[in-house]
Design a protein around this motif. Structure first.
Motif, mmCIF file in Angstrom:
data_model
loop_
_atom_site.group_PDB
_atom_site.id
_atom_site.type_symbol
_atom_site.label_atom_id
_atom_site.label_comp_id
_atom_site.label_asym_id
_atom_site.label_seq_id
_atom_site.Cartn_x
_atom_site.Cartn_y
_atom_site.Cartn_z
ATOM 1 N N MET A 71 0.833 -1.191 0.000
ATOM 2 C CA MET A 71 0.000 0.000 0.000
ATOM 3 C C MET A 71 0.870 1.244 0.000
ATOM 4 O O MET A 71 0.551 2.215 -0.679
ATOM 5 C CB MET A 71 -0.939 -0.018 1.204
ATOM 6 C CG MET A 71 -2.058 -1.045 1.093
ATOM 7 S SD MET A 71 -3.177 -1.052 2.506
ATOM 8 C CE MET A 71 -2.136 -1.809 3.747
ATOM 9 N N LEU B 58 -4.517 -4.487 -1.271
ATOM 10 C CA LEU B 58 -5.702 -4.663 -0.429
ATOM 11 C C LEU B 58 -6.237 -6.090 -0.524
ATOM 12 O O LEU B 58 -6.678 -6.660 0.480
ATOM 13 C CB LEU B 58 -6.779 -3.653 -0.814
ATOM 14 C CG LEU B 58 -6.472 -2.199 -0.453
ATOM 15 C CD1 LEU B 58 -7.464 -1.262 -1.132
ATOM 16 C CD2 LEU B 58 -6.464 -1.986 1.051
ATOM 17 N N ALA C 263 -5.011 0.827 5.476
ATOM 18 C CA ALA C 263 -6.083 0.412 4.565
ATOM 19 C C ALA C 263 -7.374 1.180 4.869
ATOM 20 O O ALA C 263 -8.080 1.614 3.948
ATOM 21 C CB ALA C 263 -6.318 -1.091 4.679
ATOM 22 N N THR D 297 -9.230 3.612 2.175
ATOM 23 C CA THR D 297 -10.512 3.180 1.609
ATOM 24 C C THR D 297 -11.728 3.700 2.360
ATOM 25 O O THR D 297 -12.820 3.780 1.791
ATOM 26 C CB THR D 297 -10.604 1.642 1.600
ATOM 27 O OG1 THR D 297 -10.682 1.173 2.964
ATOM 28 C CG2 THR D 297 -9.423 1.010 0.882
ATOM 29 N N TYR E 108 -11.697 -2.526 7.948
ATOM 30 C CA TYR E 108 -10.279 -2.377 8.251
ATOM 31 C C TYR E 108 -10.068 -1.737 9.623
ATOM 32 O O TYR E 108 -9.175 -2.135 10.367
ATOM 33 C CB TYR E 108 -9.560 -1.572 7.167
ATOM 34 C CG TYR E 108 -9.500 -2.293 5.848
ATOM 35 C CD1 TYR E 108 -8.874 -3.535 5.722
ATOM 36 C CD2 TYR E 108 -10.085 -1.751 4.712
ATOM 37 C CE1 TYR E 108 -8.832 -4.205 4.511
ATOM 38 C CE2 TYR E 108 -10.046 -2.412 3.495
ATOM 39 C CZ TYR E 108 -9.414 -3.628 3.402
ATOM 40 O OH TYR E 108 -9.371 -4.295 2.197
#
Length: 202
Positions: free
Chosen positions: A1, A17, A69, A73, A78
């Protein structure tokens, strides 16, 4: 990431992811909690003798990954996993009497042995985890987008270290200088260029 943030590569982020999702699913011990050290993707027995132990660094990296994460997102799953890992890790690895973390737990979460430093467990993963999570949480609190984490550095004054002492200088040289120089040189290189740069293998 982090590489996807650095390079702006959305396809790489999706792959990262995806890897994180199945790693969280396969690695989490549904009976006792925490991440087991090895698992077989097809459910067969693992060859590694320590397969079902819980190691500190895996949990440190999972804390960073799940929080990052979430920041990238906005998906609640997460942040929920971050909280789950946080509760397990700080509830089992932390030495509440003398500080720091134990490195190795049995499958049931009991401490395997009480050493906190060894040839493998040094003062890298845990402080790095805390500093990276602090940075990510600060970005979230300020409503800012996630950014490349790079190397988390703090000044000697922030760390409460006097660089006038021989011990502090020696410690900074022996531990921090090597990692700082490696990461500083790698910051502007691609992932492929970084892989073996300076003898440091990712």
């Amino acid at each position: 990431m982090n590489e996807a943030i650095y390079s702006g590569n959305k396809a790489l982020l999706e792959k990262a992811l995806n890897i994180l999702d199945w790693s969280l699913e396969l690695g989490w011990d549904k009976q006792y909690g925490g991440f087991i050290y090895f698992t077989d993707i097809d459910g067969r027995p693992c060859e590694q003798l320590e397969w079902d132990m819980k190691l500190w660094w895996v949990h440190n990296e999972a804390l960073i990954a799940t929080l990052l994460a979430y920041g990238l997102t906005g998906e609640k799953k997460y942040f929920d996993m971050f909280e789950k890992v946080h509760a397990y890790a700080f509830g089992h690895f932390a030495d509440k009497e003398y500080g720091e973390w134990y490195g190795y737990l049995h499958k049931d979460g009991t401490v395997s042995h009480t050493q906190k430093g060894s040839m493998w467990k040094g003062p890298f993963h845990h402080p790095r985890c805390l500093m990276n999570c602090d940075k990510i949480l600060s970005l979230l609190a300020d409503g800012k987008p996630m950014e490349y984490l790079g190397t988390v550095t703090i000044s000697a004054a922030e760390a409460g270290v006097s660089l006038d002492t021989d011990a502090a200088v020696e410690a900074a040289y022996n531990y921090g200088r090597t990692k700082f120089l490696i990461f500083s040189r790698l910051k502007n290189k691609t992932l492929a260029e970084r892989k073996y740069a300076g003898g440091f293998r990712r």
